[in-house]
Motif scaffolding. Structure first.
Motif, PDB file in Angstrom:
ATOM      1  N   GLN A  91       0.839  -1.195   0.000  1.00  0.00           N
ATOM      2  CA  GLN A  91       0.000   0.000   0.000  1.00  0.00           C
ATOM      3  C   GLN A  91       0.874   1.246   0.000  1.00  0.00           C
ATOM      4  O   GLN A  91       1.973   1.253   0.535  1.00  0.00           O
ATOM      5  N   SER A  92       0.356   2.306  -0.546  1.00  0.00           N
ATOM      6  CA  SER A  92       1.089   3.572  -0.597  1.00  0.00           C
ATOM      7  C   SER A  92       1.039   4.250   0.766  1.00  0.00           C
ATOM      8  O   SER A  92       0.295   3.860   1.659  1.00  0.00           O
ATOM      9  N   ASP A  93       1.850   5.278   0.905  1.00  0.00           N
ATOM     10  CA  ASP A  93       1.855   6.082   2.125  1.00  0.00           C
ATOM     11  C   ASP A  93       0.533   6.800   2.339  1.00  0.00           C
ATOM     12  O   ASP A  93       0.294   7.326   3.422  1.00  0.00           O
ATOM     13  N   ASP A  94      -0.333   6.821   1.323  1.00  0.00           N
ATOM     14  CA  ASP A  94      -1.626   7.483   1.476  1.00  0.00           C
ATOM     15  C   ASP A  94      -2.434   6.869   2.618  1.00  0.00           C
ATOM     16  O   ASP A  94      -3.135   7.579   3.337  1.00  0.00           O
ATOM     17  N   ILE A  95      -2.341   5.569   2.800  1.00  0.00           N
ATOM     18  CA  ILE A  95      -3.082   4.900   3.869  1.00  0.00           C
ATOM     19  C   ILE A  95      -2.548   5.376   5.221  1.00  0.00           C
ATOM     20  O   ILE A  95      -3.318   5.698   6.126  1.00  0.00           O
ATOM     21  N   THR A  96      -1.241   5.446   5.356  1.00  0.00           N
ATOM     22  CA  THR A  96      -0.637   5.937   6.600  1.00  0.00           C
ATOM     23  C   THR A  96      -1.008   7.396   6.829  1.00  0.00           C
ATOM     24  O   THR A  96      -1.287   7.807   7.961  1.00  0.00           O
ATOM     25  N   ARG A  97      -1.049   8.178   5.781  1.00  0.00           N
ATOM     26  CA  ARG A  97      -1.444   9.587   5.897  1.00  0.00           C
ATOM     27  C   ARG A  97      -2.894   9.706   6.371  1.00  0.00           C
ATOM     28  O   ARG A  97      -3.218  10.532   7.225  1.00  0.00           O
ATOM     29  N   LEU A  98      -3.781   8.867   5.861  1.00  0.00           N
ATOM     30  CA  LEU A  98      -5.177   8.877   6.300  1.00  0.00           C
ATOM     31  C   LEU A  98      -5.286   8.497   7.777  1.00  0.00           C
ATOM     32  O   LEU A  98      -6.038   9.119   8.534  1.00  0.00           O
ATOM     33  N   ILE A  99      -4.541   7.491   8.189  1.00  0.00           N
ATOM     34  CA  ILE A  99      -4.544   7.086   9.598  1.00  0.00           C
ATOM     35  C   ILE A  99      -4.035   8.235  10.459  1.00  0.00           C
ATOM     36  O   ILE A  99      -4.591   8.520  11.528  1.00  0.00           O
ATOM     37  N   THR A 100      -3.002   8.925   9.997  1.00  0.00           N
ATOM     38  CA  THR A 100      -2.436  10.058  10.734  1.00  0.00           C
ATOM     39  C   THR A 100      -3.463  11.162  10.906  1.00  0.00           C
ATOM     40  O   THR A 100      -3.662  11.680  12.015  1.00  0.00           O
ATOM     41  N   LEU A 101      -4.122  11.539   9.821  1.00  0.00           N
ATOM     42  CA  LEU A 101      -5.139  12.590   9.897  1.00  0.00           C
ATOM     43  C   LEU A 101      -6.276  12.186  10.834  1.00  0.00           C
ATOM     44  O   LEU A 101      -6.714  12.971  11.678  1.00  0.00           O
ATOM     45  N   TRP A 102      -6.752  10.964  10.662  1.00  0.00           N
ATOM     46  CA  TRP A 102      -7.844  10.483  11.505  1.00  0.00           C
ATOM     47  C   TRP A 102      -7.426  10.474  12.975  1.00  0.00           C
ATOM     48  O   TRP A 102      -8.182  10.935  13.847  1.00  0.00           O
ATOM     49  N   LEU A 137       7.179   9.448   8.002  1.00  0.00           N
ATOM     50  CA  LEU A 137       6.300   9.770   9.128  1.00  0.00           C
ATOM     51  C   LEU A 137       6.469  11.217   9.590  1.00  0.00           C
ATOM     52  O   LEU A 137       5.477  11.882   9.902  1.00  0.00           O
ATOM     53  N   THR A 138       7.688  11.713   9.640  1.00  0.00           N
ATOM     54  CA  THR A 138       7.873  13.116  10.051  1.00  0.00           C
ATOM     55  C   THR A 138       7.301  14.061   9.006  1.00  0.00           C
ATOM     56  O   THR A 138       6.793  15.125   9.358  1.00  0.00           O
ATOM     57  N   ASP A 139       7.345  13.682   7.741  1.00  0.00           N
ATOM     58  CA  ASP A 139       6.701  14.494   6.696  1.00  0.00           C
ATOM     59  C   ASP A 139       5.188  14.569   6.909  1.00  0.00           C
ATOM     60  O   ASP A 139       4.544  15.517   6.462  1.00  0.00           O
ATOM     61  N   MET A 140       4.625  13.571   7.580  1.00  0.00           N
ATOM     62  CA  MET A 140       3.186  13.547   7.854  1.00  0.00           C
ATOM     63  C   MET A 140       2.829  14.262   9.161  1.00  0.00           C
ATOM     64  O   MET A 140       1.651  14.354   9.495  1.00  0.00           O
ATOM     65  N   GLY A 141       3.836  14.709   9.906  1.00  0.00           N
ATOM     66  CA  GLY A 141       3.569  15.434  11.143  1.00  0.00           C
ATOM     67  C   GLY A 141       3.969  14.724  12.424  1.00  0.00           C
ATOM     68  O   GLY A 141       3.885  15.302  13.509  1.00  0.00           O
ATOM     69  N   TRP A 142       4.402  13.471  12.329  1.00  0.00           N
ATOM     70  CA  TRP A 142       4.853  12.749  13.515  1.00  0.00           C
ATOM     71  C   TRP A 142       6.212  13.289  13.943  1.00  0.00           C
ATOM     72  O   TRP A 142       7.028  13.654  13.104  1.00  0.00           O
ATOM     73  N   GLU A 143       6.457  13.319  15.237  1.00  0.00           N
ATOM     74  CA  GLU A 143       7.754  13.708  15.777  1.00  0.00           C
ATOM     75  C   GLU A 143       8.400  12.493  16.425  1.00  0.00           C
ATOM     76  O   GLU A 143       7.737  11.738  17.146  1.00  0.00           O
ATOM     77  N   VAL A 144       9.695  12.316  16.168  1.00  0.00           N
ATOM     78  CA  VAL A 144      10.445  11.221  16.767  1.00  0.00           C
ATOM     79  C   VAL A 144      10.834  11.648  18.178  1.00  0.00           C
ATOM     80  O   VAL A 144      11.413  12.708  18.372  1.00  0.00           O
ATOM     81  N   ARG A 145      10.503  10.810  19.148  1.00  0.00           N
ATOM     82  CA  ARG A 145      10.804  11.076  20.560  1.00  0.00           C
ATOM     83  C   ARG A 145      11.832  10.099  21.097  1.00  0.00           C
ATOM     84  O   ARG A 145      11.798   9.720  22.253  1.00  0.00           O
ATOM     85  N   GLY A 146      12.756   9.692  20.225  1.00  0.00           N
ATOM     86  CA  GLY A 146      13.836   8.801  20.645  1.00  0.00           C
ATOM     87  C   GLY A 146      13.504   7.349  20.393  1.00  0.00           C
ATOM     88  O   GLY A 146      12.553   7.009  19.692  1.00  0.00           O
ATOM     89  N   SER A 147      14.321   6.500  20.992  1.00  0.00           N
ATOM     90  CA  SER A 147      14.115   5.059  20.840  1.00  0.00           C
ATOM     91  C   SER A 147      14.415   4.389  22.161  1.00  0.00           C
ATOM     92  O   SER A 147      14.994   4.976  23.062  1.00  0.00           O
ATOM     93  N   GLY A 148      14.014   3.156  22.254  1.00  0.00           N
ATOM     94  CA  GLY A 148      14.233   2.380  23.470  1.00  0.00           C
ATOM     95  C   GLY A 148      13.366   1.146  23.441  1.00  0.00           C
ATOM     96  O   GLY A 148      12.754   0.825  22.422  1.00  0.00           O
ATOM     97  N   PRO A 149      13.275   0.464  24.566  1.00  0.00           N
ATOM     98  CA  PRO A 149      12.443  -0.737  24.605  1.00  0.00           C
ATOM     99  C   PRO A 149      10.964  -0.376  24.509  1.00  0.00           C
ATOM    100  O   PRO A 149      10.505   0.590  25.114  1.00  0.00           O
ATOM    101  N   GLY A 150      10.247  -1.153  23.729  1.00  0.00           N
ATOM    102  CA  GLY A 150       8.807  -0.958  23.591  1.00  0.00           C
ATOM    103  C   GLY A 150       8.048  -1.777  24.613  1.00  0.00           C
ATOM    104  O   GLY A 150       8.636  -2.408  25.500  1.00  0.00           O
ATOM    105  N   ARG A 151       6.761  -1.790  24.480  1.00  0.00           N
ATOM    106  CA  ARG A 151       5.906  -2.478  25.436  1.00  0.00           C
ATOM    107  C   ARG A 151       6.125  -3.983  25.449  1.00  0.00           C
ATOM    108  O   ARG A 151       5.845  -4.640  26.435  1.00  0.00           O
TER     109      ARG A 151
END
Length: 190
Positions: A91-102, A137-151
């Motif tokens: 799928q194109s980034d359009d789907i991710t962009r729609l999820i971001t907007l929503w 993702l940053t082009d879509m408005g997301w900001e990177v807040r670092g990295s580390g262990p996830g859930r």
């Protein structure tokens, strides 16, 4: 028209589980990371997780598990967390962009200031393929807040998006998602 809605039937949840399996297979074939510990398809089959999907004319394009204020181990304050986000392969980034907007609009309508998510990052954030994903993702408005262990213990990139009311978005994306509940479980994000 697009619609984000809660997955209410066993058939819809099974379709989402199949989408997750297809996406994980696609990622694996390209040498890209998939969650090591979590059985993500099982999460979508479980009605207690309250999953949601992005549909276009009845076709499931993406699925996710929206949670309110889960314990992430990073970020402060109330938030909407998009967990286990998976899109159809190829799928194109359009789907991710729609999820971001929503997500940005949905969080604002819930009175939450931000949306948080985690993306697998087994490599340094400036190394490919992670760097390419983060640029998109940053082009879509997301900001990177670092990295580390996830859930789930995997190394992740921490992402945050400002909640914003987006008037007129309902003309493009209908929303019929349950109000996310406060979660205290340990679900991972793919």
């Amino acid at each position: 028209m697009y619609e984000v809605r809660s997955l209410r039937t066993d058939a819809e949840r099974e379709e989402a589980a199949a989408l997750v399996q297809d996406r994980q297979r696609w990622l694996t074939m390209r040498g890209l990371p998939v969650p090591a510990r979590a059985d993500i398809p099982a999460l979508f089959r479980d009605p207690q997780t309250r999953p949601a999907g992005l549909f276009e004319d009845g076709k499931l394009l993406a699925c996710m598990i929206p949670d309110r204020d889960p314990v992430l181990g990073w970020g402060k304050g109330p938030c909407l967390v998009l967990g286990c986000v998976h899109t159809l392969p190829e799928q194109s980034d359009d789907i991710t962009r729609l999820i971001t907007l929503w997500a940005s609009d949905f969080a604002a309508r819930q009175g939450l200031p931000v949306v948080r998510a985690e993306a697998l990052a087994r490599h340094a954030l400036d190394a490919e393929p992670v760097a390419a994903l983060l640029r998109r993702l940053t082009d879509m408005g997301w900001e990177v807040r670092g990295s580390g262990p996830g859930r789930e213990g995997d190394r992740v990139t921490r992402l945050e998006l400002t909640a914003e009311h987006r008037s007129g978005l309902s003309a493009l994306i209908g929303c019929h998602v349950h109000e996310p509940h406060a979660a205290s479980d340990d679900r991972g994000i793919a």
